[in-house]
Design an enzyme around this catalytic site. Structure first.
Site, PDB file in Angstrom:
ATOM      1  N   GLU A  70       0.844  -1.227   0.000  1.00 62.95           N
ATOM      2  CA  GLU A  70       0.000   0.000   0.000  1.00 62.95           C
ATOM      3  C   GLU A  70       0.862   1.254   0.000  1.00 62.95           C
ATOM      4  OE1 GLU A  70      -2.824  -0.188  -0.833  1.00 62.95           O
ATOM      5  OE2 GLU A  70      -3.326  -2.256  -0.329  1.00 62.95           O
TER       6      GLU A  70
HETATM    7  C1  LIG Z   1       2.712  -9.742   0.131  1.00 60.37           C
HETATM    8  C2  LIG Z   1       2.439  -8.631  -0.817  1.00 60.37           C
HETATM    9  C3  LIG Z   1       1.140  -8.273  -1.128  1.00 60.37           C
HETATM   10  C4  LIG Z   1       0.886  -7.262  -2.046  1.00 60.37           C
HETATM   11  N1  LIG Z   1      -0.412  -6.973  -2.417  1.00 60.37           N
HETATM   12  C5  LIG Z   1      -0.620  -6.142  -3.469  1.00 60.37           C
HETATM   13  C6  LIG Z   1      -1.930  -5.997  -4.039  1.00 60.37           C
HETATM   14  O1  LIG Z   1      -2.899  -6.578  -3.560  1.00 60.37           O
HETATM   15  N2  LIG Z   1      -2.071  -5.206  -5.129  1.00 60.37           N
HETATM   16  C7  LIG Z   1      -1.028  -4.543  -5.701  1.00 60.37           C
HETATM   17  O2  LIG Z   1      -1.237  -3.858  -6.687  1.00 60.37           O
HETATM   18  N3  LIG Z   1       0.225  -4.644  -5.180  1.00 60.37           N
HETATM   19  C8  LIG Z   1       0.449  -5.431  -4.092  1.00 60.37           C
HETATM   20  N4  LIG Z   1       1.709  -5.565  -3.574  1.00 60.37           N
HETATM   21  C9  LIG Z   1       2.788  -4.794  -4.144  1.00 60.37           C
HETATM   22  C10 LIG Z   1       3.259  -3.676  -3.219  1.00 60.37           C
HETATM   23  O3  LIG Z   1       2.300  -2.678  -3.138  1.00 60.37           O
HETATM   24  C11 LIG Z   1       4.629  -3.192  -3.731  1.00 60.37           C
HETATM   25  O4  LIG Z   1       5.564  -4.211  -3.433  1.00 60.37           O
HETATM   26  C12 LIG Z   1       5.039  -1.880  -3.113  1.00 60.37           C
HETATM   27  O5  LIG Z   1       4.219  -0.843  -3.561  1.00 60.37           O
HETATM   28  C13 LIG Z   1       6.493  -1.535  -3.417  1.00 60.37           C
HETATM   29  O6  LIG Z   1       6.778  -1.677  -4.786  1.00 60.37           O
HETATM   30  P1  LIG Z   1       8.026  -2.543  -5.242  1.00 60.37           P
HETATM   31  O7  LIG Z   1       7.959  -3.844  -4.541  1.00 60.37           O
HETATM   32  O8  LIG Z   1       8.082  -2.539  -6.701  1.00 60.37           O
HETATM   33  O9  LIG Z   1       9.274  -1.796  -4.642  1.00 60.37           O
HETATM   34  P2  LIG Z   1      10.041  -0.591  -5.350  1.00 60.37           P
HETATM   35  O10 LIG Z   1       9.054   0.429  -5.794  1.00 60.37           O
HETATM   36  O11 LIG Z   1      11.001  -1.119  -6.331  1.00 60.37           O
HETATM   37  O12 LIG Z   1      10.840   0.016  -4.108  1.00 60.37           O
HETATM   38  C14 LIG Z   1      12.087  -0.497  -3.654  1.00 60.37           C
HETATM   39  C15 LIG Z   1      12.641   0.464  -2.596  1.00 60.37           C
HETATM   40  O13 LIG Z   1      12.852   1.754  -3.183  1.00 60.37           O
HETATM   41  C16 LIG Z   1      12.139   2.730  -2.466  1.00 60.37           C
HETATM   42  N5  LIG Z   1      11.607   3.713  -3.403  1.00 60.37           N
HETATM   43  C17 LIG Z   1      10.978   3.492  -4.582  1.00 60.37           C
HETATM   44  N6  LIG Z   1      10.622   4.649  -5.125  1.00 60.37           N
HETATM   45  C18 LIG Z   1      11.010   5.624  -4.298  1.00 60.37           C
HETATM   46  C19 LIG Z   1      10.930   7.057  -4.296  1.00 60.37           C
HETATM   47  N7  LIG Z   1      10.295   7.716  -5.263  1.00 60.37           N
HETATM   48  N8  LIG Z   1      11.465   7.722  -3.257  1.00 60.37           N
HETATM   49  C20 LIG Z   1      12.051   7.078  -2.243  1.00 60.37           C
HETATM   50  N9  LIG Z   1      12.158   5.743  -2.177  1.00 60.37           N
HETATM   51  C21 LIG Z   1      11.644   5.026  -3.188  1.00 60.37           C
HETATM   52  C22 LIG Z   1      11.017   1.991  -1.751  1.00 60.37           C
HETATM   53  O14 LIG Z   1      10.563   2.689  -0.591  1.00 60.37           O
HETATM   54  C23 LIG Z   1      11.701   0.674  -1.418  1.00 60.37           C
HETATM   55  O15 LIG Z   1      12.441   0.796  -0.231  1.00 60.37           O
HETATM   56  C24 LIG Z   1       1.972  -6.552  -2.626  1.00 60.37           C
HETATM   57  C25 LIG Z   1       3.292  -6.890  -2.294  1.00 60.37           C
HETATM   58  C26 LIG Z   1       3.530  -7.920  -1.426  1.00 60.37           C
HETATM   59  C27 LIG Z   1       4.959  -8.327  -1.146  1.00 60.37           C
END
Ligand SMILES: Cc1cc2nc3c(=O)[nH]c(=O)nc-3n(C[C@H](O)[C@H](O)[C@H](O)COP(=O)(O)OP(=O)(O)OC[C@H]3O[C@@H](n4cnc5c(N)ncnc54)[C@H](O)[C@@H]3O)c2cc1C
Length: 581
Positions: free
Chosen positions: A433
């Site tokens: 989220e």
């Molecule tokens: C168990 C689980 C359930 C989930 N359920 C859902 C769901 O129901 N629906 C759905 O759509 N998604 C879902 N997700 C996805 C989840 O919302 C994302 O994993 C999350 O938004 C982070 O995206 P990412 O994993 O691509 O990390 P990334 O965006 O790649 O981030 C990696 C790191 O970089 C940092 N970062 C990235 N961009 C920035 C920025 N602009 N400024 C500062 N720091 C930054 C982040 O804070 C993090 O520490 C789920 C994930 C998991 C693991």
């Protein structure tokens, strides 16, 4: 493993003595939220959660979800527990009676979710994400879509998902690539892969309704070109019966660190039939309708896991005997360091409850108050508190779960104690989220531009001033006054420093959110302490006062290390060359 007991006394204290929930019954539409109903809801929800849902927490973790050729089976007992939960009306508690709900305030649903998350955080996600889908449909869906889908989602007969994330689009949704092609008959064909979709497939219900972000062929690049589509697992016939299977395929489920009872799915939309929600290219705005409620729900997951860890640690510390304590006590709860950990757990958990419940009350006011300016003020508060509820409560969940393991010593590290599950479960709450960093950027960015943090600082200062003659509250008023001045100074610094270098707020955002959250907790501890002082002959209120004193003396001082760290600026964070890290 200790059983979960709903902290009903604390919940009722927060509802009645801290946020004054009875005021909601004066709002049009909420007349039924009388004190008897409020107590009845808490009593009945506690029963089903303690007796039916919480006992599945550990077995759900051990067993996990099973994937077989596109189908997903949840751990034993989950389906039956879900059906009982839905049939008993809990999924529709705060939904409109027009769609089969009970029309009660969201504040009551918040209290129920507090218990549900603590009882079984993996289970809580299935109804939890459906709530976001309902809200998006209510706010932005056409009458036709509402008529077909809202009642079944409200009653829990069907569940909902939020399909945002793609392999290349996580925090950055501008990179969403899923495509939608207009069929010029009111439908779209949607093609693409969504990853990490919670509840994307499972065996609880006969239909799953996906809310999916996708792009039209001529859409502008970036977030301005995202639209939202409703895509059912099974199509609905004109007589409302289930029709053909839509090509929405669960390709696999993830093996995860925690929340094993929740299915996390890779979902392939293979030219699936969808219906646009609202207008083209406005999907991101609609998504925030879902996300804001979902963020508050995830904050409640942080609170829930903290509550459960705290209960388990206190119970263990009252039984475990290791060395006679300095005060002569036989069990480890008498050792000052164990007591420090337990009081930290208790103070942070109870603080998160107060902030969450008050934000829920503001949400209800923002929807139901007859005066538009009151609705606007309440909505501003919800906007401000959403990142705080999400990020600080989930950071708290991790801190408290980790302390829980520490209190249990070696036993805490062993699976049988149940405590290590809380630590594993808690981490994801800081990530999904919108990661906690994204929440913090929202606070120092958009929310700061709207003056929301500044306005609440003024409100907090007025509250401290109003109580200043109450000498019994001096133990918290005095450190709060100093801390608030520091918060104000830090806020002014951030605003100025942002103009000099946008990296300044970005580098300090997480620390600033923590600082702001500590002050927010302090504000509610002032209210709680004042209420507890009135009933000092009650042992619960004595403990509440002791916890307020602990917060003021041992937790609030964290602000004094955060403020200078924030004002040290971004240069020190960014100084090292990329290759040097
Ligand atoms: C168990 C689980 C359930 C989930 N359920 C859902 C769901 O129901 N629906 C759905 O759509 N998604 C879902 N997700 C996805 C989840 O919302 C994302 O994993 C999350 O938004 C982070 O995206 P990412 O994993 O691509 O990390 P990334 O965006 O790649 O981030 C990696 C790191 O970089 C940092 N970062 C990235 N961009 C920035 C920025 N602009 N400024 C500062 N720091 C930054 C982040 O804070 C993090 O520490 C789920 C994930 C998991 C693991």
């Amino acid at each position: 493993m200790p059983e979960y007991k709903a902290p009903q006394r604390d919940m009722m204290f927060v509802l009645n003595d801290v946020i004054n929930v009875s005021e909601l019954a004066e709002l049009p539409g909420f007349e039924d939220a009388t004190p008897d109903i409020v107590q009845g809801v808490i009593d009945e929800a506690a029963k089903i959660i303690e007796n039916t849902i919480a006992p599945l927490n550990e077995t759900g973790d051990r067993e996990g979800c099973r994937f077989d050729n596109g189908t997903v089976t949840a751990p034993a007992g989950f389906k039956e527990a879900y059906q009982l939960y839905a049939e008993s009306g809990w999924t529709g508690l705060d939904k409109s009676i027009d769609f089969g709900g009970q029309g009660l305030p969201y504040t009551l649903a918040t209290a129920v979710t507090d218990m549900l998350s603590a009882g079984n955080d993996a289970f809580s996600l299935y109804p939890g994400l459906t709530n976001g889908a309902c809200e998006a449909l209510v706010e932005h869906g056409s009458q036709e879509l509402q008529d077909i889908y809202l009642e079944k989602l409200t009653t829990g007969e069907w569940t909902g998902t939020m399909c945002l994330t793609e392999p290349q689009a996580g925090s950055d949704l501008s990179q969403v690539r899923t495509k939608a092609i207009d069929q010029n008959d009111g439908t779209y064909l949607v093609e693409g892969t969504k990853v990490f979709i919670t509840g994307g497939e499972h065996d609880f219900v006969e239909n799953i309704i996906h809310l999916v972000l996708a792009r039209l062929p001529d859409a502008p690049a970036g977030v301005k070109g995202i639209s939202m589509f409703l895509i059912p697992k099974f199509m609905i016939n004109s007589d409302a019966s289930l029709g053909e299977r839509n090509p929405v395929v669960c390709a696999s489920i993830e093996e995860k660190m925690g929340i094993h009872g929740s299915s996390t799915c890779v979902m392939n939309f293979e030219n699936a039939v969808g219906y646009m929600i609202g207008n083209p290219n406005e999907g991101l705005r609609y998504m925030f309708t879902m996300m804001n409620l979902a963020r508050l729900m995830v904050g409640l997951q942080g609170l829930g896991v903290a509550e459960r860890a705290t209960q388990g640690a206190i119970e263990y510390a009252k039984e475990r005997k290791q060395a006679t304590a300095i005060n002569g006590g036989a069990t480890i709860i008498h050792h000052p360091d164990v007591r420090r950990m337990l009081m930290t757990m208790k103070a942070l958990t109870e603080g998160c409850r107060m902030v969450a419940y008050d934000t829920a009350k503001q949400y209800d006011i923002s929807k139901a108050h007859p005066d538009a300016s009151v609705r606007k003020t309440a909505n501003d508060r919800v906007e401000l508190m959403t990142p705080i509820c999400k990020a600080f409560a989930t950071d708290t969940g991790c801190e408290v779960a980790s302390l829980g393991v520490q209190v249990l010593g070696g036993a805490g590290y062993i699976r049988e104690s149940g405590m290590e599950q809380h630590m594993r479960d808690a981490k994801i709450f800081c990530i999904y989220e919108g990661t906690n960093a994204i929440q913090a950027l929202d606070l120092v960015g958009r929310k700061m531009k709207l003056n929301l943090p500044q306005n609440f600082i003024t409100e907090m200062a007025a509250k401290l001033e109003a109580e200043s003659s109450n000498s019994e509250l001096a133990f918290i008023l005095e450190p709060m006054k100093i801390a608030l001045e520091l918060l104000d100074e830090t806020t002014q610094w951030l605003i100025k420093a942002a103009q000099e270098d946008p990296q300044n707020p970005a580098a300090a955002a997480v620390e600033y959110l923590t600082l702001y959250s500590l002050l927010t907790h302090g504000y509610f501890w002032v209210i709680a302490a004042k209420a507890a002082l009135i009933k000092q002959d009650d042992s619960f209120c004595q403990a509440k006062l002791a916890t307020a004193q602990f917060f003021a003396a041992k937790i609030l001082p964290r602000v004094h290390s955060l403020a200078p760290a924030i004002m040290s600026g971004a240069a020190v964070v960014m100084a090292a060359e990329e290759d040097g890290i």
